[in-house]
Design a protein around this motif. Structure first.
Motif, PDB file in Angstrom:
ATOM      1  N   ASN A  35       0.813  -1.217   0.000  1.00 28.22           N
ATOM      2  CA  ASN A  35       0.000   0.000   0.000  1.00 28.22           C
ATOM      3  C   ASN A  35       0.839   1.257   0.000  1.00 28.22           C
ATOM      4  O   ASN A  35       0.478   2.252  -0.626  1.00 28.22           O
ATOM      5  N   ILE A  68      -4.649   0.132  -3.740  1.00 27.54           N
ATOM      6  CA  ILE A  68      -5.497   1.115  -3.077  1.00 27.54           C
ATOM      7  C   ILE A  68      -6.858   1.278  -3.753  1.00 27.54           C
ATOM      8  O   ILE A  68      -7.903   1.186  -3.097  1.00 27.54           O
ATOM      9  N   GLY A 119      -3.133   2.089   8.094  1.00 26.19           N
ATOM     10  CA  GLY A 119      -2.003   1.873   7.209  1.00 26.19           C
ATOM     11  C   GLY A 119      -0.717   2.322   7.871  1.00 26.19           C
ATOM     12  O   GLY A 119      -0.703   2.672   9.050  1.00 26.19           O
ATOM     13  N   THR A 134       1.644   5.844   4.220  1.00 22.60           N
ATOM     14  CA  THR A 134       0.401   5.681   3.467  1.00 22.60           C
ATOM     15  C   THR A 134      -0.639   6.674   3.962  1.00 22.60           C
ATOM     16  O   THR A 134      -1.297   7.362   3.165  1.00 22.60           O
ATOM     17  N   TYR A 187      -5.898   7.319   0.312  1.00 22.10           N
ATOM     18  CA  TYR A 187      -7.213   6.703   0.543  1.00 22.10           C
ATOM     19  C   TYR A 187      -8.352   7.727   0.522  1.00 22.10           C
ATOM     20  O   TYR A 187      -9.335   7.537  -0.214  1.00 22.10           O
ATOM     21  N   GLY A 202      -5.299  -1.213   5.215  1.00 21.17           N
ATOM     22  CA  GLY A 202      -4.559  -0.502   4.169  1.00 21.17           C
ATOM     23  C   GLY A 202      -3.072  -0.790   4.149  1.00 21.17           C
ATOM     24  O   GLY A 202      -2.262   0.124   3.906  1.00 21.17           O
ATOM     25  N   CYS A 203      -2.726  -2.031   4.368  1.00 26.72           N
ATOM     26  CA  CYS A 203      -1.325  -2.462   4.330  1.00 26.72           C
ATOM     27  C   CYS A 203      -1.376  -3.968   4.147  1.00 26.72           C
ATOM     28  O   CYS A 203      -2.126  -4.646   4.863  1.00 26.72           O
ATOM     29  N   SER A 260      -7.642  -6.090   0.976  1.00 27.11           N
ATOM     30  CA  SER A 260      -7.618  -5.722  -0.438  1.00 27.11           C
ATOM     31  C   SER A 260      -7.274  -6.862  -1.390  1.00 27.11           C
ATOM     32  O   SER A 260      -7.430  -6.718  -2.597  1.00 27.11           O
TER      33      SER A 260
END
Lengths: 274, 274
Positions: free
Chosen positions: A79, A101, A124, A128, A134, A191-192, A215
């Motif tokens: 990310n 993302i 994240g 990030t 985001y 988010g990572c 994700s």
């Protein structure tokens, strides 16, 4: 041209370390005839504490290494690199580039209640979160989405060191996520690519009302859209080959990787100098 | 020669990140007329998970940067770089080089009970422990010394992220050090310049019977032996100058550094590309 309809070349994936393996596992299962070449930049992990300029430079160097090995597409399975390096990479890559993302944002954008736009949390790395990638991409999808971002800088070292099932980890996760408890979130984007390894404890901490977005499934869906379009698929019946490049200490990568991903064998690990 | 008896040039110190500041603080206090130029390789921290070849290469690059700035001596204020890069650096440095391992070993070697050689524990990064540098140097001093080594890979990220006073840190420290509890140690060498920041909780965990050895005092003593000998001292009454170089994100370095060292101002921070 007819000779471009099938392409046996692998798809390149990369991350700063072992985190991107959570994405590799998802795409390797979903596309069993496609081959993948994974690069973990283990000499320079973590990316998430580094500046935009440094991460962009590393992203281009790693992509260049994979391109020289002949990949037909690139998945930035990190990310931080997606947030800070994707634009530069897309501008100069001769093959299609997929980040982590935008797919995650698309998955989150559908999760509102009734006709209400969702309240989305994003966790994240420091870099990030600082990038604002985001909030930017979520707003592009629906400007009514409320976004609450939080950096969780210790999660990557915990995962890289294999501390995933320990009371201290639970304590660090709970303490770090506390600012999100009162935010009435509909969804929380992991988010990572390291964070899915901590999914169990994050889920318990956040409670059942918050949908966690990993994700990797969204990236697999994005890759499906590209295969047959911009990226020619492998011939029917092709045998999947998985190979791994690392920039440092192949043995430790193998050992940690084996603990995280159950479905695929991490055998062919080669060390490269960037 | 007479013109070499005094030298106003700074002494260079370096570490992978903020850890070496514990050494800087000790030497800057002990030698208030000497100037120091500190380099934190914050773009590539941590060193302690990287291979010998990579750490040696980084050590030479960082030293080269300091030498080009005109330092009169080098202090490798990082145990991993001392363990893996000191020999190569000494072989090619035009100025004297002081590491952190030999001084710490000398301090530990004196701590036996009566005429019994001491039982010495060594904690450090994975790469420092794997190098065998501590058992080697301790055996050179006294082959009867018993050495028990233990890698503590999470301590550096905890310190770099500023988690030093939290119940989870206590839990991680206790859990990590458990293998040492039954070893009847006389001394425990804090074999990483980040660890003195966790000294309080390490001391409580190990109990009063174990003397903790923070190498920074031993390094200051080693530097005293060099000043006036191989390294010409600053002129009497010289004003101390402290300057800082980092390879990434100067702001965060300043913020974290200020939390660790109380006595010196971390103002002049410049970013360099290696």
């Amino acid at each position: 041209m007819d000779n471009q309809r099938y392409d046996e070349r692998p798809i390149g994936l990369f991350d700063s370390g072992v985190g991107g393996l959570t994405v590799l596992e998802a795409v390797a299962r979903r596309f069993p005839e496609e081959s993948f070449l994974y690069l973990g930049d283990t000499a320079r992990v973590p990316y998430g504490t580094k500046s935009a300029r440094t991460v962009e430079r590393y992203t281009l160097q790693v992509a260049d290494c994979l391109l020289r090995r002949g990949v037909k597409g690139l998945v930035v399975a990190c990310n931080t690199a997606s947030a800070l390096g994707l634009a530069a990479l897309r501008a100069q890559s001769p093959v299609p580039v997929i980040g982590v993302i935008e797919p995650g944002c698309r998955a989150a954008a559908t999760l509102g209640g009734g006709n209400r736009a969702p309240r989305v949390g994003v966790i994240g790395t420091r870099s990030t979160v600082a990038s604002g990638a985001y909030p930017y991409h979520l707003a592009m999808l629906d400007s009514a989405i409320q976004v609450i971002s939080l950096a969780c800088p210790l999660f990557v070292p915990l995962v890289e060191e294999g501390w995933v099932d320990h009371p201290a980890v639970r304590m660090i996760v709970t303490d770090t996520l506390t600012p999100l408890f009162t935010q009435r979130l509909d969804a929380l984007i992991l988010g990572c690519t390291h964070y899915p390894v901590l999914k169990g404890v994050i889920a318990e901490t956040m409670g059942a009302g918050v949908t966690l977005i990993d994700s990797s499934a969204a990236v697999a869906e994005e890759l499906r859209r590209h295969l047959g379009g911009e990226i020619a698929p492998a011939p029917r019946g092709a045998t999947q080959r998985l190979a791994f490049l690392v920039t440092d200490v192949a043995d430790r990568f193998k050992e940690t990787a084996t603990r995280f991903i159950s479905g695929i064998a991490v055998d062919a690990v080669e060390m490269v100098d960037l």
